[in-house]
Design a protein around this motif. Structure first.
Motif, PDB file in Angstrom:
ATOM      1  N   LEU A   1       1.250  -1.297  -0.153  1.00 30.49           N
ATOM      2  CA  LEU A   1       0.015  -0.502  -0.097  1.00 30.49           C
ATOM      3  C   LEU A   1       1.168   1.026  -0.237  1.00 30.49           C
ATOM      4  N   ASP A   2       1.988   1.313   0.723  1.00 29.41           N
ATOM      5  CA  ASP A   2       2.780   2.463   0.768  1.00 29.41           C
ATOM      6  C   ASP A   2       3.410   2.857  -0.741  1.00 29.41           C
ATOM      7  N   SER A   3       3.543   1.235  -1.562  1.00 22.74           N
ATOM      8  CA  SER A   3       4.549   1.441  -2.238  1.00 22.74           C
ATOM      9  C   SER A   3       4.004   2.426  -3.390  1.00 22.74           C
ATOM     10  N   ILE A   4       2.688   1.462  -3.740  1.00 21.30           N
ATOM     11  CA  ILE A   4       1.674   2.216  -5.077  1.00 21.30           C
ATOM     12  C   ILE A   4       1.484   3.124  -4.245  1.00 21.30           C
ATOM     13  N   ARG A   5       1.372   4.121  -3.181  1.00 20.83           N
ATOM     14  CA  ARG A   5       0.887   5.784  -2.078  1.00 20.83           C
ATOM     15  C   ARG A   5       2.359   6.046  -3.382  1.00 20.83           C
TER      16      ARG A   5
ATOM     17  N   GLN B   1      -2.322  11.956   3.224  1.00 18.39           N
ATOM     18  CA  GLN B   1      -3.257  12.529   4.897  1.00 18.39           C
ATOM     19  C   GLN B   1      -3.721  10.482   5.017  1.00 18.39           C
ATOM     20  N   HIS B   2      -3.086  10.298   5.479  1.00 18.88           N
ATOM     21  CA  HIS B   2      -4.131   9.305   5.889  1.00 18.88           C
ATOM     22  C   HIS B   2      -5.420   8.996   6.318  1.00 18.88           C
ATOM     23  N   ILE B   3      -6.436   8.611   5.167  1.00 20.70           N
ATOM     24  CA  ILE B   3      -7.533   8.705   5.902  1.00 20.70           C
ATOM     25  C   ILE B   3      -8.539   7.337   5.585  1.00 20.70           C
ATOM     26  N   GLY B   4      -7.656   6.365   5.400  1.00 21.99           N
ATOM     27  CA  GLY B   4      -8.166   5.070   5.739  1.00 21.99           C
ATOM     28  C   GLY B   4      -8.316   4.422   4.477  1.00 21.99           C
ATOM     29  N   ALA B   5      -7.842   5.269   2.510  1.00 23.18           N
ATOM     30  CA  ALA B   5      -8.066   4.668   1.631  1.00 23.18           C
ATOM     31  C   ALA B   5      -7.688   6.422   0.520  1.00 23.18           C
ATOM     32  N   TYR B   6      -6.998   5.766  -0.158  1.00 24.22           N
ATOM     33  CA  TYR B   6      -6.437   6.949  -1.390  1.00 24.22           C
ATOM     34  C   TYR B   6      -6.396   6.175  -2.066  1.00 24.22           C
ATOM     35  N   GLN B   7      -6.244   6.739  -4.092  1.00 22.03           N
ATOM     36  CA  GLN B   7      -6.833   7.223  -4.847  1.00 22.03           C
ATOM     37  C   GLN B   7      -5.727   7.176  -5.804  1.00 22.03           C
ATOM     38  N   VAL B   8      -4.977   6.471  -6.791  1.00 19.36           N
ATOM     39  CA  VAL B   8      -3.923   6.616  -7.979  1.00 19.36           C
ATOM     40  C   VAL B   8      -4.595   6.512  -9.310  1.00 19.36           C
TER      41      VAL B   8
END
Ligand code: GDP
Ligand code: MG
Length: 370
Positions: free
Chosen positions: A97-101, A115-122
Motif C-alpha cells: 500500500l505504501d509502495s503504490i502510494r 494524509q491517512h484517511i483510510g483510503a487513497y486514489q491513484v
C-alpha cells in the motif's frame, strides 16, 4: 402495503358490500364485511370490475441500509474500482500500500502530501483506482458483518518465500463470499528462496489457477519493498476493472459507507466516507449510521479541501453530531429537516434497542439467581 376490509373495498369500488361478498364467494373466498382482504383477493375483485390496482408501497425512510437505489441505465457512468489488499501477516500488505502510494501519488500530484484517511486514489493510464488503506481483514470482516460491500477487487498478497498460510486462505474465503475477483500479488520476489511456482501450485487447491497452468487468475510477481512490479499490478487492476464494467450515477444524492471514524479534539466527529454512488457536496445533509448532520468541510486523500466527491471517492468529512462506526451506511438528503428527522428516529430506535437488550440481560441474570 396496506389492506382493506370488504366494506372499505366496496366503498372504493362504489358497490354494495353484499355484492362484493357474493363475488368473493364465487371466487371461493368466504368473507364477512369487516374482514381484511389480502392483496390477491383485492386484485381479483378489482379485475372483475376492470379496475387496475395501484399498490401503494410504504417506504420506511429510516431504513437507509435497505433503500432501493435504482438508476436508469442511461444515467450510469464508469467509476473507479475500489480495491482491498489482503493476505497473511508479514507478507507485505502495508509495504505494498505504501509502495503504490509512493510511486504514484508523487508522480501526478506535485506537492501533494498524502494524509491517512483510510483510503487513497491513484491514477494508472488515465484511470483512477481507489485503495482501502485500512488493515485488510479487520475492515473487510467488520464491514461485511454489517452488510456493507465496498470492495470491487481483492489483491491477495502471498510472500513468494513463505507460500499459502492460514490468513491467505481466510482472505480467499472472504473474497469468494463477497463474490469479488482476486488478483494474486506474489510478493518478496527479491528474497532468496522465493518460489513463485510453489505459490501458484498451492493456490490451485483454492481454484486460483494461473494462466500458466491454463486458468484465468492473474498473478503478478513483485517486490513491494523495492517498488518492483507496482505498474504491472496497477495495469492488471485496470484490466479487471474494465471487465467488471463498474458504474454509478454521479447525478444523484450520495450514498456509501463509513471507512473509519473518530472523535477529534478540535474538529469533533471526523469520518472517512467512501462515496459509492452519487456525488457528495459540502453543505449536504446526511444520515450516517445512527448519526446525522451536514457536511461542514471535506478533505481528500491528499489533505486538500474539496467541494464535491463523486463515485468511488474517499473523503474525510466533519459536521456529524456524533461519531459513526466503520461499516455504517450513509445517505445524503436534499432536505436537512428530513435528514434530521430520520437521524433522530434512528437514534431513538438504537436507544430502545439498547434498553431492551439491557432488560433481557437483567432478566437472564434474575433467572440465573433463581
Ligand atoms: P503486512 O503484515 O502484510 O502488512 O506486512 P508488511 O508490509 O508489514 O511487511 C512485513 C515485512 O516484510 C516488513 O519487514 C517488510 O519490509 C518486508 N517486505 C515487504 N515486502 C517485501 C518485499 O518485496 N521484499 C522483501 N525482501 N521484504 C519485504
Ligand atoms: Mg500491515
Amino acid at each position: 402495503s396496506g389492506t382493506l376490509t370488504v366494506a372499505e373495498l366496496a366503498e372504493k369500488l362504489n358497490k354494495d358490500t353484499s355484492e362484493i361478498i357474493k363475488k368473493l364467494m364465487m371466487l371461493g373466498v368466504m368473507a364477512t364485511k369487516n374482514q381484511d382482504l389480502d392483496v390477491d383477493a383485492i386484485e381479483l375483485i378489482c379485475s372483475e370490475y376492470g379496475v387496475e390496482v395501484e399498490e401503494e408501497v410504504q417506504v420506511d425512510e429510516t431504513d437507509i441500509e435497505n433503500y432501493q437505489f435504482e438508476d436508469a441505465a442511461e444515467d450510469l457512468e464508469e467509476r473507479p474500482a475500489v480495491v482491498t489488499i489482503m493476505g497473511h501477516v508479514d507478507h507485505g500488505k502495508t509495504t505494498l500500500l505504501d509502495s503504490i502510494r509512493d510511486t504514484k501519488v508523487t508522480e501526478g500530484e506535485a506537492g501533494g502530501i498524502t494524509q491517512h484517511i483510510g483510503a487513497y486514489q491513484v491514477e494508472e493510464n488515465g484511470k483512477k483506482i481507489t485503495f482501502l488503506d485500512t488493515p485488510g481483514h479487520a475492515a473487510f470482516t467488520s464491514m461485511r458483518s454489517r452488510g456493507a460491500q465496498v470492495t470491487d477487487i481483492a489483491i491477495l498478497v502471498v510472500a513468494a518465500d513463505d507460500g499459502v498460510m492460514p490468513q491467505t486462505v481466510e482472505a480467499i474465503n472472504h473474497a469468494k463470499a463477497a463474490d469479488v475477483p482476486i488478483i494474486v500479488a506474489v510478493n518478496k520476489m527479491d528474497k532468496e528462496g522465493a518460489n513463485p511456482n510453489r505459490v501458484m501450485q498451492e493456490l490451485m487447491e483454492y481454484e486460483l489457477i494461473s494462466e500458466d497452468f491454463g486458468g484465468e487468475t492473474i498473478f503478478v510477481k513483485m517486490a513491494a519493498v523495492k517498488h518492483e512490479g507496482i505498474d504491472d499490478l496497477l495495469e492488471m487492476i485496470v484490466l479487471v476493472t474494465e471487465m467488471e464494467e463498474l458504474k454509478a450515477n454521479p447525478n444523484r444524492p450520495a450514498y456509501g459507507t463509513v471507512i473509519e471514524a473518530e472523535l477529534d479534539k478540535g474538529r469533533g466527529s471526523v469520518a472517512t466516507l467512501l462515496v459509492q454512488n452519487g456525488t457528495l457536496r459540502v453543505g449536504d445533509a446526511l444520515v450516517v449510521g445512527n448519526t446525522f448532520g451536514r457536511v461542514r468541510a471535506m478533505v481528500n486523500d491528499l489533505g486538500r479541501r474539496v467541494k464535491s466527491a463523486g463515485p468511488s471517492t474517499p473523503v474525510e468529512i466533519t459536521g456529524l453530531n456524533e461519531v459513526p462506526q466503520a461499516g455504517d451506511r450513509f445517505l445524503a438528503f436534499e432536505d436537512e429537516k428530513k435528514a434530521r428527522a430520520i437521524g433522530e428516529a434512528r437514534q431513538q430506535k438504537q436507544i430502545e434497542a439498547q434498553r431492551s437488550d439491557r432488560t433481557k440481560v437483567s432478566l437472564d441474570d434474575l433467572f440465573e439467581q433463581i
